[in-house]
Design a protein around this motif. Structure first.
Motif, PDB file in Angstrom:
ATOM      1  N   ALA A  87       0.830  -1.213   0.000  1.00  0.00           N
ATOM      2  CA  ALA A  87       0.000   0.000   0.000  1.00  0.00           C
ATOM      3  C   ALA A  87       0.862   1.260   0.000  1.00  0.00           C
ATOM      4  N   LEU A  88       1.930   1.251   0.795  1.00  0.00           N
ATOM      5  CA  LEU A  88       2.816   2.411   0.845  1.00  0.00           C
ATOM      6  C   LEU A  88       3.487   2.640  -0.513  1.00  0.00           C
ATOM      7  N   THR A  89       3.905   1.586  -1.169  1.00  0.00           N
ATOM      8  CA  THR A  89       4.543   1.710  -2.485  1.00  0.00           C
ATOM      9  C   THR A  89       3.558   2.263  -3.512  1.00  0.00           C
ATOM     10  N   ARG A  90       2.302   1.829  -3.432  1.00  0.00           N
ATOM     11  CA  ARG A  90       1.281   2.335  -4.363  1.00  0.00           C
ATOM     12  C   ARG A  90       1.080   3.832  -4.181  1.00  0.00           C
ATOM     13  N   ILE A  91       0.992   4.292  -2.933  1.00  0.00           N
ATOM     14  CA  ILE A  91       0.813   5.719  -2.665  1.00  0.00           C
ATOM     15  C   ILE A  91       2.075   6.498  -3.065  1.00  0.00           C
ATOM     16  N   ALA A  92       3.235   5.942  -2.743  1.00  0.00           N
ATOM     17  CA  ALA A  92       4.503   6.584  -3.106  1.00  0.00           C
ATOM     18  C   ALA A  92       4.642   6.688  -4.625  1.00  0.00           C
ATOM     19  N   ALA A  93       4.217   5.664  -5.347  1.00  0.00           N
ATOM     20  CA  ALA A  93       4.279   5.699  -6.814  1.00  0.00           C
ATOM     21  C   ALA A  93       3.400   6.823  -7.358  1.00  0.00           C
ATOM     22  N   PHE A  94       2.255   7.018  -6.727  1.00  0.00           N
ATOM     23  CA  PHE A  94       1.402   8.135  -7.135  1.00  0.00           C
ATOM     24  C   PHE A  94       2.164   9.451  -6.967  1.00  0.00           C
ATOM     25  N   ASP A  95       2.722   9.667  -5.769  1.00  0.00           N
ATOM     26  CA  ASP A  95       3.419  10.925  -5.504  1.00  0.00           C
ATOM     27  C   ASP A  95       4.622  11.127  -6.416  1.00  0.00           C
ATOM     28  N   PHE A 104      14.842  11.728  -2.515  1.00  0.00           N
ATOM     29  CA  PHE A 104      14.438  10.951  -1.350  1.00  0.00           C
ATOM     30  C   PHE A 104      14.226  11.862  -0.149  1.00  0.00           C
ATOM     31  N   ALA A 105      15.028  12.903  -0.004  1.00  0.00           N
ATOM     32  CA  ALA A 105      14.898  13.809   1.138  1.00  0.00           C
ATOM     33  C   ALA A 105      13.499  14.439   1.186  1.00  0.00           C
ATOM     34  N   ALA A 106      13.005  14.909   0.046  1.00  0.00           N
ATOM     35  CA  ALA A 106      11.667  15.511   0.000  1.00  0.00           C
ATOM     36  C   ALA A 106      10.597  14.453   0.271  1.00  0.00           C
ATOM     37  N   PHE A 107      10.783  13.263  -0.303  1.00  0.00           N
ATOM     38  CA  PHE A 107       9.856  12.151  -0.074  1.00  0.00           C
ATOM     39  C   PHE A 107       9.817  11.797   1.414  1.00  0.00           C
ATOM     40  N   ARG A 108      10.986  11.638   2.014  1.00  0.00           N
ATOM     41  CA  ARG A 108      11.079  11.279   3.435  1.00  0.00           C
ATOM     42  C   ARG A 108      10.429  12.346   4.301  1.00  0.00           C
ATOM     43  N   PHE A 127      10.383   3.960  -1.220  1.00  0.00           N
ATOM     44  CA  PHE A 127      10.871   4.919  -2.203  1.00  0.00           C
ATOM     45  C   PHE A 127      11.533   4.194  -3.371  1.00  0.00           C
ATOM     46  N   CYS A 128      12.436   3.265  -3.070  1.00  0.00           N
ATOM     47  CA  CYS A 128      13.132   2.521  -4.130  1.00  0.00           C
ATOM     48  C   CYS A 128      12.146   1.728  -4.984  1.00  0.00           C
ATOM     49  N   ALA A 129      11.208   1.062  -4.324  1.00  0.00           N
ATOM     50  CA  ALA A 129      10.221   0.262  -5.064  1.00  0.00           C
ATOM     51  C   ALA A 129       9.394   1.148  -5.983  1.00  0.00           C
ATOM     52  N   ALA A 130       8.908   2.271  -5.464  1.00  0.00           N
ATOM     53  CA  ALA A 130       8.074   3.160  -6.272  1.00  0.00           C
ATOM     54  C   ALA A 130       8.877   3.824  -7.386  1.00  0.00           C
ATOM     55  N   ALA A 131      10.095   4.268  -7.076  1.00  0.00           N
ATOM     56  CA  ALA A 131      10.925   4.961  -8.069  1.00  0.00           C
ATOM     57  C   ALA A 131      11.352   4.029  -9.198  1.00  0.00           C
ATOM     58  N   GLU A 139      14.464   8.546 -17.226  1.00  0.00           N
ATOM     59  CA  GLU A 139      15.385   9.603 -16.803  1.00  0.00           C
ATOM     60  C   GLU A 139      15.012  10.120 -15.407  1.00  0.00           C
ATOM     61  N   ARG A 140      13.735  10.146 -15.097  1.00  0.00           N
ATOM     62  CA  ARG A 140      13.263  10.550 -13.768  1.00  0.00           C
ATOM     63  C   ARG A 140      13.620   9.475 -12.736  1.00  0.00           C
ATOM     64  N   ARG A 141      13.462   8.226 -13.132  1.00  0.00           N
ATOM     65  CA  ARG A 141      13.808   7.085 -12.272  1.00  0.00           C
ATOM     66  C   ARG A 141      15.265   7.175 -11.828  1.00  0.00           C
ATOM     67  N   LYS A 142      16.138   7.490 -12.771  1.00  0.00           N
ATOM     68  CA  LYS A 142      17.566   7.601 -12.474  1.00  0.00           C
ATOM     69  C   LYS A 142      17.826   8.696 -11.446  1.00  0.00           C
ATOM     70  N   ILE A 143      17.230   9.865 -11.648  1.00  0.00           N
ATOM     71  CA  ILE A 143      17.407  10.991 -10.718  1.00  0.00           C
ATOM     72  C   ILE A 143      16.910  10.618  -9.325  1.00  0.00           C
ATOM     73  N   LEU A 144      15.748  10.018  -9.257  1.00  0.00           N
ATOM     74  CA  LEU A 144      15.169   9.649  -7.961  1.00  0.00           C
ATOM     75  C   LEU A 144      16.040   8.629  -7.230  1.00  0.00           C
ATOM     76  N   LEU A 145      16.409   7.568  -7.929  1.00  0.00           N
ATOM     77  CA  LEU A 145      17.184   6.518  -7.270  1.00  0.00           C
ATOM     78  C   LEU A 145      18.571   7.012  -6.851  1.00  0.00           C
TER      79      LEU A 145
END
Length: 175
Positions: A87-95, A104-108, A127-131, A139-145
């Motif tokens: 559930a957390l990954t689903r919500i995080a993926a939305f965000d 990650f700092a802003a997410f955390r 965060f890792c799972a959603a990103a 390209e966004r995935r790379k920046i996030l991870l």
């Protein structure tokens, strides 16, 4: 001494928030209004029909937050991990899919406030799972991870002290 520690922590949290990009700050404040039920996000944050629709989607995505707060697994336990992290990954993926949180700092920062301090140990995993999901542009995935530091990914422990600074809408921002 406790008042001094709380004041120091609040100032540190304010500084951290001030270091985020303006769009991240705006999204965090809006998300807190939606996720914590603080304000009517439509009246406060919607500038056009597109934002109105995005806020509506966010209300739907956040509907499980209250249940998540009560199901946070204890740090050493494996009981309930699937339901919680799923559930957390689903919500995080939305965000993360909204492309308003760039690190990650802003997410955390956001999720510590949405879920509480006891969720901290689970945030790097979610965060890792959603990103890493295919819905996130490569390209966004790379920046996030890459924004997840080794220290955060391998932290031996997390503070149990609740966040003390919850940023809110400021009227001058609307002008």
């Amino acid at each position: 001494m406790a008042v001094t520690n709380t004041a120091s922590m609040t100032i540190a949290e304010m500084r951290e928030f001030a270091g985020f990009a303006p769009c991240e700050q705006r999204y965090i404040r809006r998300s807190l209004d939606i996720g914590l039920g603080r304000q009517d996000a439509f009246k406060l944050w919607a500038r056009d029909a597109g934002e109105n629709a995005a806020i509506r989607r966010q209300y739907v995505a956040y509907q499980d937050l209250k249940a998540l707060r009560s199901t946070i697994p204890s740090e050493g336990s494996i009981d309930g991990i699937e339901g919680f992290l799923g559930a957390l990954t689903r919500i995080a993926a939305f965000d993360l899919g909204q492309e308003r949180l760039a690190s990650f700092a802003a997410f955390r920062f956001l999720y510590e406030r949405l879920l509480g301090a006891s969720a901290r140990p689970w945030l790097p995993s979610a965060f890792c799972a959603a990103a890493a999901l295919p819905q996130i542009r490569p390209e966004r995935r790379k920046i996030l991870l890459q924004s997840l530091s080794e220290a955060a990914a391998t932290a031996p422990g997390w503070s149990t002290q609740a966040p003390s600074f919850y940023p809110e809408f400021i009227e001058a921002e609307a002008a």
